[in-house]
Design an enzyme around this catalytic site. Structure first.
Site, PDB file in Angstrom:
ATOM      1  CG  PHE A   1      -1.831   8.783  -5.054  1.00 35.74           C
ATOM      2  CD1 PHE A   1      -1.322   8.947  -6.330  1.00 35.74           C
ATOM      3  CD2 PHE A   1      -1.139   7.943  -4.174  1.00 35.74           C
ATOM      4  CE1 PHE A   1      -0.148   8.296  -6.722  1.00 35.74           C
ATOM      5  CE2 PHE A   1       0.036   7.287  -4.562  1.00 35.74           C
ATOM      6  CZ  PHE A   1       0.525   7.474  -5.838  1.00 35.74           C
ATOM      7  CD  GLU A   2      -6.367   3.594  -1.871  1.00 39.52           C
ATOM      8  OE1 GLU A   2      -7.025   2.993  -2.751  1.00 39.52           O
ATOM      9  OE2 GLU A   2      -6.602   3.493  -0.671  1.00 39.52           O
ATOM     10  CB  ILE A   3       0.337   2.724  -6.159  1.00 38.49           C
ATOM     11  CG1 ILE A   3       0.247   3.919  -7.122  1.00 38.49           C
ATOM     12  CG2 ILE A   3       0.918   1.494  -6.875  1.00 38.49           C
ATOM     13  CD1 ILE A   3       1.591   4.394  -7.654  1.00 38.49           C
TER      14      ILE A   3
ATOM     15  CE1 TYR B   1      -4.156   1.803   0.477  1.00 36.81           C
ATOM     16  CE2 TYR B   1      -2.821   3.228   1.867  1.00 36.81           C
ATOM     17  CZ  TYR B   1      -3.978   2.988   1.149  1.00 36.81           C
ATOM     18  OH  TYR B   1      -4.961   3.951   1.102  1.00 36.81           O
TER      19      TYR B   1
END
Ligand code: GDP
Ligand code: MN
Length: 346
Positions: free
Chosen positions: A233-235, A176
Protein backbone atom coordinates in the site's frame (compact mmCIF):
# COMPACT_ATOMS: atom_id res chain seq x y z
CA UNK A 1 -7.85 20.02 8.78
CA UNK A 2 -4.13 20.73 9.21
CA UNK A 3 -4.40 21.52 12.91
CA UNK A 4 -6.04 18.18 13.78
CA UNK A 5 -3.88 15.37 15.14
CA UNK A 6 -3.00 13.66 11.84
CA UNK A 7 -2.95 10.29 13.55
CA UNK A 8 -6.68 10.52 13.89
CA UNK A 9 -9.12 11.04 11.13
CA UNK A 10 -8.71 14.53 9.75
CA UNK A 11 -12.05 15.10 8.17
CA UNK A 12 -15.35 15.60 9.90
CA UNK A 13 -16.97 12.20 10.28
CA UNK A 14 -20.44 13.69 10.05
CA UNK A 15 -19.84 14.58 6.42
CA UNK A 16 -19.78 11.07 5.02
CA UNK A 17 -21.13 11.62 1.55
CA UNK A 18 -18.29 12.85 -0.58
CA UNK A 19 -19.66 15.53 -2.79
CA UNK A 20 -18.84 15.31 -6.46
CA UNK A 21 -15.18 16.22 -6.33
CA UNK A 22 -14.45 19.69 -7.60
CA UNK A 23 -11.12 19.42 -9.29
CA UNK A 24 -9.44 16.08 -8.98
CA UNK A 25 -5.78 15.61 -8.21
CA UNK A 26 -3.45 14.63 -11.04
CA UNK A 27 -3.41 11.09 -9.76
CA UNK A 28 -3.77 7.46 -10.71
CA UNK A 29 -3.99 4.04 -9.18
CA UNK A 30 -1.14 1.80 -10.28
CA UNK A 31 -0.93 -1.97 -10.31
CA UNK A 32 1.87 -4.24 -11.40
CA UNK A 33 0.37 -7.60 -12.29
CA UNK A 34 0.57 -10.75 -14.36
CA UNK A 35 -2.32 -11.93 -16.51
CA UNK A 36 -2.77 -14.79 -14.05
CA UNK A 37 -3.44 -12.24 -11.27
CA UNK A 38 -6.69 -11.17 -12.90
CA UNK A 39 -9.20 -12.55 -10.37
CA UNK A 40 -7.12 -11.47 -7.40
CA UNK A 41 -6.73 -7.93 -8.75
CA UNK A 42 -10.42 -7.87 -9.68
CA UNK A 43 -11.27 -8.33 -5.98
CA UNK A 44 -8.95 -5.52 -4.99
CA UNK A 45 -10.38 -3.16 -7.60
CA UNK A 46 -13.97 -3.93 -6.57
CA UNK A 47 -13.17 -2.94 -2.99
CA UNK A 48 -11.27 0.21 -3.93
CA UNK A 49 -14.15 1.22 -6.16
CA UNK A 50 -16.87 0.46 -3.60
CA UNK A 51 -15.08 2.19 -0.75
CA UNK A 52 -13.67 5.16 -2.66
CA UNK A 53 -13.21 5.47 -6.37
CA UNK A 54 -16.83 5.12 -7.54
CA UNK A 55 -17.22 8.66 -6.20
CA UNK A 56 -14.01 9.99 -7.75
CA UNK A 57 -13.25 8.06 -10.96
CA UNK A 58 -9.48 8.24 -10.81
CA UNK A 59 -7.59 6.47 -13.60
CA UNK A 60 -5.83 3.16 -13.19
CA UNK A 61 -2.52 2.21 -14.79
CA UNK A 62 -1.68 -1.48 -15.13
CA UNK A 63 1.91 -2.54 -15.76
CA UNK A 64 3.26 -5.93 -16.79
CA UNK A 65 6.52 -7.38 -18.06
CA UNK A 66 4.41 -9.24 -20.68
CA UNK A 67 1.52 -8.00 -22.83
CA UNK A 68 -1.82 -7.97 -21.00
CA UNK A 69 -4.35 -10.37 -22.50
CA UNK A 70 -7.90 -9.49 -23.54
CA UNK A 71 -9.54 -10.96 -20.47
CA UNK A 72 -7.35 -8.92 -18.16
CA UNK A 73 -8.11 -5.74 -20.05
CA UNK A 74 -11.86 -6.38 -20.41
CA UNK A 75 -12.45 -7.29 -16.77
CA UNK A 76 -10.37 -4.51 -15.27
CA UNK A 77 -11.83 -1.90 -17.62
CA UNK A 78 -15.33 -2.94 -16.62
CA UNK A 79 -14.51 -2.62 -12.91
CA UNK A 80 -12.60 0.67 -12.88
CA UNK A 81 -14.78 3.80 -12.92
CA UNK A 82 -11.96 5.97 -14.29
CA UNK A 83 -9.91 5.44 -17.44
CA UNK A 84 -7.66 2.38 -17.63
CA UNK A 85 -4.23 2.24 -19.25
CA UNK A 86 -2.08 -0.80 -19.93
CA UNK A 87 1.69 -0.65 -20.22
CA UNK A 88 4.30 -3.23 -21.14
CA UNK A 89 7.56 -2.79 -19.29
CA UNK A 90 10.64 -2.54 -21.49
CA UNK A 91 13.30 -5.17 -21.01
CA UNK A 92 15.86 -2.77 -19.58
CA UNK A 93 13.57 -2.27 -16.59
CA UNK A 94 12.98 -5.98 -16.01
CA UNK A 95 16.31 -7.76 -16.48
CA UNK A 96 19.79 -8.14 -15.02
CA UNK A 97 21.91 -5.01 -15.46
CA UNK A 98 25.21 -5.60 -17.27
CA UNK A 99 27.31 -5.26 -14.11
CA UNK A 100 25.64 -8.19 -12.34
CA UNK A 101 27.76 -11.34 -12.05
CA UNK A 102 25.33 -14.08 -13.09
CA UNK A 103 27.21 -16.89 -11.37
CA UNK A 104 27.27 -15.05 -8.10
CA UNK A 105 23.54 -14.25 -8.40
CA UNK A 106 22.73 -17.90 -9.15
CA UNK A 107 24.69 -19.12 -6.16
CA UNK A 108 22.78 -16.74 -3.93
CA UNK A 109 19.46 -18.08 -5.21
CA UNK A 110 20.53 -21.67 -4.61
CA UNK A 111 21.75 -20.86 -1.16
CA UNK A 112 18.58 -18.95 -0.26
CA UNK A 113 16.43 -21.82 -1.59
CA UNK A 114 18.20 -24.20 0.79
CA UNK A 115 17.76 -21.79 3.67
CA UNK A 116 14.07 -21.55 2.72
CA UNK A 117 14.09 -17.76 2.53
CA UNK A 118 10.79 -16.53 1.13
CA UNK A 119 11.12 -15.84 -2.64
CA UNK A 120 14.88 -16.47 -2.12
CA UNK A 121 15.16 -18.64 -5.23
CA UNK A 122 13.04 -16.40 -7.46
CA UNK A 123 14.43 -14.36 -10.35
CA UNK A 124 11.11 -12.74 -11.24
CA UNK A 125 10.52 -11.57 -7.67
CA UNK A 126 13.89 -9.81 -7.77
CA UNK A 127 13.02 -8.10 -11.06
CA UNK A 128 9.73 -7.07 -9.47
CA UNK A 129 11.44 -5.54 -6.42
CA UNK A 130 13.97 -3.69 -8.55
CA UNK A 131 11.22 -2.44 -10.87
CA UNK A 132 9.10 -1.16 -7.97
CA UNK A 133 12.19 0.44 -6.45
CA UNK A 134 13.49 2.22 -9.49
CA UNK A 135 11.26 2.19 -12.52
CA UNK A 136 7.47 2.11 -12.03
CA UNK A 137 7.27 5.88 -11.56
CA UNK A 138 9.08 6.63 -14.83
CA UNK A 139 7.08 4.35 -17.11
CA UNK A 140 5.72 6.37 -20.05
CA UNK A 141 2.11 6.00 -18.79
CA UNK A 142 3.06 7.25 -15.32
CA UNK A 143 4.70 10.41 -16.67
CA UNK A 144 1.22 11.93 -17.07
CA UNK A 145 0.58 11.90 -13.33
CA UNK A 146 1.93 13.49 -10.18
CA UNK A 147 0.36 11.17 -7.56
CA UNK A 148 -0.09 7.40 -7.28
CA UNK A 149 -1.90 4.90 -5.11
CA UNK A 150 -0.43 1.43 -5.37
CA UNK A 151 -2.84 -1.51 -5.30
CA UNK A 152 -1.88 -5.19 -5.26
CA UNK A 153 -3.94 -8.31 -5.92
CA UNK A 154 -6.00 -9.71 -3.03
CA UNK A 155 -5.88 -6.71 -0.77
CA UNK A 156 -8.89 -5.48 1.16
CA UNK A 157 -10.21 -2.06 2.13
CA UNK A 158 -12.40 -2.36 5.22
CA UNK A 159 -13.77 1.16 5.64
CA UNK A 160 -15.25 3.90 3.50
CA UNK A 161 -12.65 6.40 2.44
CA UNK A 162 -14.65 9.53 3.17
CA UNK A 163 -12.34 12.10 1.59
CA UNK A 164 -9.84 12.26 -1.24
CA UNK A 165 -6.45 11.07 0.10
CA UNK A 166 -4.65 12.55 -2.91
CA UNK A 167 -6.00 15.98 -2.11
CA UNK A 168 -5.18 15.42 1.53
CA UNK A 169 -1.57 14.75 0.53
CA UNK A 170 -1.46 17.90 -1.59
CA UNK A 171 -3.11 20.18 0.95
CA UNK A 172 -0.93 18.92 3.79
CA UNK A 173 2.36 18.86 1.84
CA UNK A 174 2.84 15.10 2.16
CA UNK A 175 5.02 13.08 -0.22
CA UNK A 176 4.74 9.51 1.05
CA UNK A 177 2.27 7.58 3.16
CA UNK A 178 1.69 4.20 4.78
CA UNK A 179 -0.79 2.17 6.77
CA UNK A 180 1.39 -0.70 8.02
CA UNK A 181 5.00 -0.84 9.13
CA UNK A 182 7.15 -3.71 10.37
CA UNK A 183 10.64 -5.22 10.59
CA UNK A 184 12.26 -6.64 7.44
CA UNK A 185 13.74 -10.18 7.35
CA UNK A 186 17.41 -9.54 7.85
CA UNK A 187 18.39 -12.41 5.52
CA UNK A 188 17.06 -10.46 2.55
CA UNK A 189 19.02 -7.26 3.17
CA UNK A 190 22.28 -7.98 5.05
CA UNK A 191 24.30 -5.28 3.24
CA UNK A 192 21.53 -2.83 2.27
CA UNK A 193 22.53 -0.39 4.99
CA UNK A 194 26.17 -0.44 3.82
CA UNK A 195 24.97 0.86 0.46
CA UNK A 196 22.77 3.41 2.18
CA UNK A 197 25.74 4.67 4.19
CA UNK A 198 27.73 4.92 0.98
CA UNK A 199 24.92 7.05 -0.46
CA UNK A 200 24.80 9.30 2.62
CA UNK A 201 28.53 9.92 2.34
CA UNK A 202 28.43 10.55 -1.39
CA UNK A 203 25.30 12.71 -1.40
CA UNK A 204 24.94 14.53 1.90
CA UNK A 205 23.19 17.29 -0.06
CA UNK A 206 20.15 15.02 -0.53
CA UNK A 207 19.53 14.32 3.15
CA UNK A 208 16.52 16.20 4.50
CA UNK A 209 17.23 18.52 7.41
CA UNK A 210 14.37 17.12 9.49
CA UNK A 211 14.62 13.50 8.35
CA UNK A 212 13.42 10.31 10.06
CA UNK A 213 16.79 8.60 10.57
CA UNK A 214 15.54 7.72 14.05
CA UNK A 215 12.79 5.60 12.49
CA UNK A 216 15.42 3.55 10.65
CA UNK A 217 18.30 3.37 13.07
CA UNK A 218 18.73 3.04 16.83
CA UNK A 219 22.37 4.14 16.80
CA UNK A 220 22.29 7.35 14.79
CA UNK A 221 22.84 5.66 11.44
CA UNK A 222 25.49 3.09 12.30
CA UNK A 223 23.11 0.14 11.72
CA UNK A 224 19.63 -0.38 10.28
CA UNK A 225 16.92 -1.52 12.70
CA UNK A 226 14.93 -3.07 9.78
CA UNK A 227 11.88 -0.82 10.24
CA UNK A 228 10.07 -0.13 7.02
CA UNK A 229 6.71 0.98 5.67
CA UNK A 230 4.88 -1.83 3.92
CA UNK A 231 4.94 -0.76 0.29
CA UNK A 232 2.15 -2.96 -1.10
CA UNK A 233 0.00 0.00 0.00
CA UNK A 234 1.37 3.41 -0.89
CA UNK A 235 -0.03 6.78 -1.75
CA UNK A 236 2.80 8.99 -2.83
CA UNK A 237 4.24 11.70 -4.99
CA UNK A 238 5.73 10.61 -8.31
CA UNK A 239 7.78 13.78 -8.77
CA UNK A 240 9.60 12.98 -5.56
CA UNK A 241 10.48 9.50 -6.88
CA UNK A 242 11.59 11.10 -10.15
CA UNK A 243 13.77 13.66 -8.33
CA UNK A 244 17.56 13.66 -8.56
CA UNK A 245 17.72 12.80 -4.87
CA UNK A 246 15.69 9.62 -5.22
CA UNK A 247 17.32 8.58 -8.50
CA UNK A 248 20.82 9.07 -7.05
CA UNK A 249 19.71 6.96 -4.10
CA UNK A 250 18.30 4.18 -6.29
CA UNK A 251 21.32 4.15 -8.59
CA UNK A 252 23.79 3.90 -5.72
CA UNK A 253 21.90 0.86 -4.43
CA UNK A 254 21.42 -0.65 -7.87
CA UNK A 255 25.15 -0.48 -8.66
CA UNK A 256 25.91 -2.49 -5.54
CA UNK A 257 23.79 -5.32 -6.91
CA UNK A 258 21.86 -6.24 -3.77
CA UNK A 259 18.60 -6.67 -5.68
CA UNK A 260 20.29 -9.79 -7.13
CA UNK A 261 23.10 -10.71 -4.73
CA UNK A 262 20.66 -10.51 -1.84
CA UNK A 263 16.93 -10.01 -2.21
CA UNK A 264 16.34 -6.37 -1.41
CA UNK A 265 12.65 -5.51 -1.29
CA UNK A 266 11.15 -2.29 -2.60
CA UNK A 267 9.59 -1.72 0.83
CA UNK A 268 12.85 -1.08 2.69
CA UNK A 269 14.21 0.80 -0.33
CA UNK A 270 11.25 3.21 -0.51
CA UNK A 271 11.12 3.50 3.27
CA UNK A 272 14.77 4.32 3.72
CA UNK A 273 14.51 6.89 0.94
CA UNK A 274 11.44 8.45 2.54
CA UNK A 275 13.14 8.40 5.93
CA UNK A 276 16.28 10.13 4.70
CA UNK A 277 15.24 12.33 1.79
CA UNK A 278 11.96 13.69 3.15
CA UNK A 279 11.21 15.82 6.15
CA UNK A 280 9.26 14.07 8.88
CA UNK A 281 6.21 16.18 8.15
CA UNK A 282 6.11 14.83 4.57
CA UNK A 283 5.42 11.22 5.63
CA UNK A 284 1.85 10.42 6.59
CA UNK A 285 0.18 7.56 8.44
CA UNK A 286 -3.41 7.00 7.28
CA UNK A 287 -5.22 5.72 10.36
CA UNK A 288 -8.56 5.90 8.58
CA UNK A 289 -7.64 3.80 5.53
CA UNK A 290 -8.32 0.27 6.73
CA UNK A 291 -6.30 -2.30 4.84
CA UNK A 292 -5.34 -5.94 4.59
CA UNK A 293 -2.58 -7.65 2.67
CA UNK A 294 -1.75 -11.16 3.77
CA UNK A 295 -0.90 -11.60 6.63
CA UNK A 296 -1.38 -8.16 8.26
CA UNK A 297 -4.36 -5.92 8.95
CA UNK A 298 -4.55 -2.24 9.63
CA UNK A 299 -7.94 -1.70 11.30
CA UNK A 300 -8.38 1.88 12.54
CA UNK A 301 -7.95 2.41 16.25
CA UNK A 302 -11.03 4.11 17.66
CA UNK A 303 -14.57 2.73 17.57
CA UNK A 304 -16.01 6.06 16.52
CA UNK A 305 -14.01 6.01 13.29
CA UNK A 306 -14.82 2.36 12.61
CA UNK A 307 -18.56 2.74 13.01
CA UNK A 308 -18.88 5.97 11.08
CA UNK A 309 -16.80 4.67 8.20
CA UNK A 310 -18.78 1.39 8.09
CA UNK A 311 -15.68 -0.69 8.71
CA UNK A 312 -15.87 -4.47 8.58
CA UNK A 313 -12.46 -5.30 10.05
CA UNK A 314 -11.94 -6.91 13.44
CA UNK A 315 -10.11 -4.38 15.63
CA UNK A 316 -8.43 -7.25 17.52
CA UNK A 317 -6.51 -7.95 14.33
CA UNK A 318 -5.07 -4.44 14.08
CA UNK A 319 -1.31 -4.83 13.76
CA UNK A 320 -0.34 -1.21 14.54
CA UNK A 321 0.47 -1.55 18.24
CA UNK A 322 1.82 -5.10 18.25
CA UNK A 323 5.47 -5.59 19.07
CA UNK A 324 6.45 -6.50 15.50
CA UNK A 325 5.05 -3.24 14.13
CA UNK A 326 7.17 -0.08 13.82
CA UNK A 327 4.17 2.25 13.97
CA UNK A 328 4.63 3.03 17.68
CA UNK A 329 8.16 4.13 16.88
CA UNK A 330 6.81 6.36 14.10
CA UNK A 331 4.36 7.97 16.53
CA UNK A 332 6.99 8.54 19.18
CA UNK A 333 9.52 9.99 16.78
CA UNK A 334 6.93 12.39 15.39
CA UNK A 335 5.62 13.21 18.85
CA UNK A 336 2.13 12.16 17.83
CA UNK A 337 -0.47 11.20 20.34
CA UNK A 338 -1.59 7.61 19.84
CA UNK A 339 -5.30 7.24 19.14
CA UNK A 340 -7.48 6.42 22.14
CA UNK A 341 -7.84 2.67 22.55
CA UNK A 342 -4.38 1.75 21.22
CA UNK A 343 -3.53 0.22 24.59
CA UNK A 344 -6.13 -2.51 24.26
CA UNK A 345 -4.75 -3.57 20.90
CA UNK A 346 -1.17 -4.31 21.95
P1 GDP B 1 4.37 -10.18 -2.04
O1 GDP B 1 3.25 -9.23 -1.73
O2 GDP B 1 5.70 -9.66 -1.60
O3 GDP B 1 4.11 -11.57 -1.57
O4 GDP B 1 4.52 -10.26 -3.64
P2 GDP B 1 3.39 -10.34 -4.77
O5 GDP B 1 3.38 -11.71 -5.36
O6 GDP B 1 2.09 -9.80 -4.29
O7 GDP B 1 4.00 -9.34 -5.87
C1 GDP B 1 4.02 -7.96 -5.67
C2 GDP B 1 3.36 -7.25 -6.86
O8 GDP B 1 4.09 -7.50 -8.04
C3 GDP B 1 1.94 -7.73 -7.13
O9 GDP B 1 1.20 -6.61 -7.62
C4 GDP B 1 2.14 -8.78 -8.20
O10 GDP B 1 0.97 -8.89 -9.02
C5 GDP B 1 3.31 -8.22 -8.97
N1 GDP B 1 4.20 -9.25 -9.54
C6 GDP B 1 4.97 -10.14 -8.86
N2 GDP B 1 5.70 -10.89 -9.71
C7 GDP B 1 5.41 -10.47 -10.96
C8 GDP B 1 5.85 -10.84 -12.28
O11 GDP B 1 6.68 -11.73 -12.47
N3 GDP B 1 5.30 -10.14 -13.33
C9 GDP B 1 4.38 -9.14 -13.15
N4 GDP B 1 3.91 -8.53 -14.25
N5 GDP B 1 3.96 -8.76 -11.94
C10 GDP B 1 4.45 -9.41 -10.85
MN1 MN C 1 1.39 -8.89 -2.53
Amino acid sequence: PTSVNPALTHFPLDDLTPSAPEGKANATFVTLARNSDIWEIARSIRQVEDRFNRNYHYDWVFLNDKPFDDTFKKVTTSLVSGKTHYGEIKEEHWSFPSWIDQDKARQVREDMAQRKIIYGDSISYRHMCRFESGFFFRQPLMMNYEWYWRVEPSVELFCDVHYDPFKFMIENKKKYSFVLSLYEYVETIPTLWDSVKKFMKKHPEHLAADNSLEFLSDDNGETYNKCHFWSNFEIGNLDWLRSKAYIDFFETLDKDGGFFYERWGDAPVHSIAAGLLLDKSEIHFFNDIAYYHVPFTHCPTGEDVRLKLKCHCNPDQNFDWKSYSCTSRYFELNKLEKPAGWHDQQ
